[in-house]
Design a protein around this motif. Structure first.
Motif, PDB file in Angstrom:
ATOM      1  N   ARG A   1      16.920   0.598  -4.788  1.00 27.29           N
ATOM      2  CA  ARG A   1      16.359  -0.734  -5.005  1.00 27.29           C
ATOM      3  C   ARG A   1      15.926  -0.878  -6.453  1.00 27.29           C
ATOM      4  N   TYR A   2      15.525  -2.107  -6.806  1.00 22.01           N
ATOM      5  CA  TYR A   2      14.917  -2.400  -8.099  1.00 22.01           C
ATOM      6  C   TYR A   2      13.449  -2.757  -7.847  1.00 22.01           C
TER       7      TYR A   2
ATOM      8  N   HIS B   1       8.739   9.098  -3.773  1.00 21.25           N
ATOM      9  CA  HIS B   1       9.865   9.701  -3.091  1.00 21.25           C
ATOM     10  C   HIS B   1      10.599  10.645  -4.056  1.00 21.25           C
ATOM     11  N   PRO B   2      11.402  11.561  -3.535  1.00 18.91           N
ATOM     12  CA  PRO B   2      12.112  12.514  -4.403  1.00 18.91           C
ATOM     13  C   PRO B   2      13.301  11.869  -5.094  1.00 18.91           C
ATOM     14  N   SER B   3      13.023  10.871  -5.911  1.00 21.43           N
ATOM     15  CA  SER B   3      14.072  10.090  -6.556  1.00 21.43           C
ATOM     16  C   SER B   3      13.840  10.029  -8.059  1.00 21.43           C
ATOM     17  N   VAL B   4      14.923   9.802  -8.788  1.00 21.95           N
ATOM     18  CA  VAL B   4      14.852   9.533 -10.225  1.00 21.95           C
ATOM     19  C   VAL B   4      14.781   8.024 -10.412  1.00 21.95           C
ATOM     20  N   ASN B   5      13.902   7.570 -11.308  1.00 24.45           N
ATOM     21  CA  ASN B   5      13.790   6.156 -11.661  1.00 24.45           C
ATOM     22  C   ASN B   5      14.135   5.993 -13.142  1.00 24.45           C
TER      23      ASN B   5
ATOM     24  N   GLY C   1       1.126  -4.589 -20.114  1.00 25.71           N
ATOM     25  CA  GLY C   1       2.363  -3.849 -19.913  1.00 25.71           C
ATOM     26  C   GLY C   1       3.214  -4.459 -18.826  1.00 25.71           C
ATOM     27  N   ALA C   2       4.493  -4.105 -18.843  1.00 26.40           N
ATOM     28  CA  ALA C   2       5.440  -4.559 -17.829  1.00 26.40           C
ATOM     29  C   ALA C   2       6.529  -3.509 -17.685  1.00 26.40           C
ATOM     30  N   VAL C   3       6.978  -3.325 -16.453  1.00 28.79           N
ATOM     31  CA  VAL C   3       8.023  -2.347 -16.152  1.00 28.79           C
ATOM     32  C   VAL C   3       9.017  -2.981 -15.190  1.00 28.79           C
ATOM     33  N   THR C   4      10.282  -2.855 -15.488  1.00 24.59           N
ATOM     34  CA  THR C   4      11.363  -3.171 -14.559  1.00 24.59           C
ATOM     35  C   THR C   4      12.212  -1.917 -14.437  1.00 24.59           C
ATOM     36  N   ALA C   5      12.467  -1.486 -13.203  1.00 20.38           N
ATOM     37  CA  ALA C   5      13.101  -0.176 -13.028  1.00 20.38           C
ATOM     38  C   ALA C   5      14.120  -0.205 -11.907  1.00 20.38           C
ATOM     39  N   VAL C   6      15.019   0.766 -11.966  1.00 21.64           N
ATOM     40  CA  VAL C   6      15.968   1.018 -10.897  1.00 21.64           C
ATOM     41  C   VAL C   6      15.597   2.355 -10.271  1.00 21.64           C
ATOM     42  N   LYS C   7      15.474   2.353  -8.958  1.00 21.29           N
ATOM     43  CA  LYS C   7      15.174   3.570  -8.219  1.00 21.29           C
ATOM     44  C   LYS C   7      16.459   4.058  -7.570  1.00 21.29           C
ATOM     45  N   PHE C   8      16.892   5.261  -7.934  1.00 21.26           N
ATOM     46  CA  PHE C   8      18.088   5.840  -7.353  1.00 21.26           C
ATOM     47  C   PHE C   8      17.766   6.497  -6.011  1.00 21.26           C
ATOM     48  N   HIS C   9      18.761   6.560  -5.151  1.00 25.21           N
ATOM     49  CA  HIS C   9      18.624   7.384  -3.953  1.00 25.21           C
ATOM     50  C   HIS C   9      18.379   8.835  -4.390  1.00 25.21           C
ATOM     51  N   PRO C  10      17.717   9.652  -3.578  1.00 26.08           N
ATOM     52  CA  PRO C  10      17.627  11.073  -3.914  1.00 26.08           C
ATOM     53  C   PRO C  10      19.018  11.660  -4.155  1.00 26.08           C
TER      54      PRO C  10
END
Length: 333
Positions: free
Chosen positions: A14-15, A35-39, A75-84
């Motif tokens: 998700r984003y 979660h065990p994910s890279v963002n 501050g502001a953050v927009t991110a992509v969360k990858f599946h593990p």
């Protein structure tokens, strides 16, 4: 936040976005059991973050402990969360762990161009759309090994009865060592760490929902008979501690007690006595009986004897859940 492109769905979960304004106010500490994910994030603000100047695109590796950040200024953050495992499957780069580093060209687009395109949009939803559009052309075909890993991770997250790595390996039809190599190559942490994190997430969700009356029973149900698995702390209203005690029991060993500290005031009177007649006072007063080696996974109900001899009998906010003595030289999975 926004619908992922079809090509990105195997890799991107998700984003997400967040913004804040603490101008003229004290910093606000945020804590997350991630979660065990890279963002991968595009970040802007009035102060450097994680030691990096802003604006910047940053790669957040898998966090093995509780994530903490003090929000200051704006501050502001927009991110992509990858599946593990999705970051490695997408980029071909080794998985990152407990690190925050500037993005280079891992995603198939220059970091400077990514930051400029995302920050050009004032709305968070539009920023996610831009991020999705930039990543989609670089998406490869999923590797078969990663596809099998994703299916296995979905089972691990959904099945609360899975509490041992050997059970996961049996479900996958592979050996424990093969499973460990697969997780090391894609996720960056062991299957044991991922399994513990999923069960911690289950516990945090149950506590937040207000459906937990017996924390000791919840711990046993989720397989927390090995206190070391609780070292990643649960943030918020419940905190879990693994307390190291003198080594006793068969073959020396390492003895630990699992303690749950619940929010709220201390019980009336502020004290009680344990089964040995010792007085317990204050929210952090804990007294234990001598532990014994135990493999039992039955609930340790406060005030009653656990099958191994430990007793959950303390004052106010503190409940001793159970004992576990890990034998020296034994194999841990």
């Amino acid at each position: 936040m926004t619908t992922r492109s079809r090509r990105l769905r195997p890799f991107v979960e998700r984003y997400w976005s967040v913004r804040w304004d603490r101008t003229g106010r004290a910093p606000f500490r945020t804590e997350v059991l991630s979660h065990p994910s890279v963002n991968v994030s595009v970040e802007s603000g009035s102060h450097p973050r994680f030691g990096h100047p802003l604006p910047s695109a940053l790669v957040h590796g898998v966090v093995t402990r509780r994530f903490r950040l003090d929000l200051t200024g704006t501050g502001a953050v927009t991110a992509v969360k990858f599946h593990p495992g999705g970051y490695t499957a997408f980029t071909g780069h080794p998985p990152r762990r407990d690190s925050v580093e500037p993005l280079a060209g891992e995603l198939g687009v220059r970091a400077e161009a990514l930051v400029a395109a995302v920050l050009a949009e004032p709305d968070e939803a539009d920023r996610a759309v831009v991020l999705d559009g930039l990543l989609a052309p670089a998406a490869p075909e999923p590797d078969p090994a990663y596809t099998e890993l994703r299916a296995l991770l979905e089972v691990m997250a959904a099945d609360r009865a899975l509490v041992r790595v050997a059970e996961v390996a049996a479900h996958a039809g592979v050996g424990v060592r093969s499973l460990q190599r697969l997780f090391a190559g894609y996720v960056g942490v062991s299957p044991k760490a991922v399994l513990a994190r999923y069960r911690l997430q289950d516990a945090a969700a149950a506590i937040d929902a207000g459906v937990v009356d017996d924390l000791a029973a919840l711990a046993c149900q989720l397989g927390w008979f090995r206190p070391g698995a609780l070292q990643p702390r649960v943030p918020g209203r419940r905190r879990h501690h693994a307390e190291r005690l003198p080594a006793t029991g068969p073959r020396g060993g390492l003895t630990m007690s699992l303690v749950s500290v619940a929010a709220g005031s201390t019980a009336a009177g502020g004290g009680s006595r344990d089964r040995l007649g010792r007085e317990c006072r204050g929210p952090a007063a804990i007294h234990h009986e001598p532990p014994r080696f135990c493999r039992a996974r039955q609930p340790a109900v406060p005030g009653h004897r656990h099958p191994c001899g430990a007793v959950a009998q303390v004052s106010g906010r503190v409940t001793v859940m159970m004992w576990q003595t890990a034998r020296q030289g034994s194999r841990r999975t």
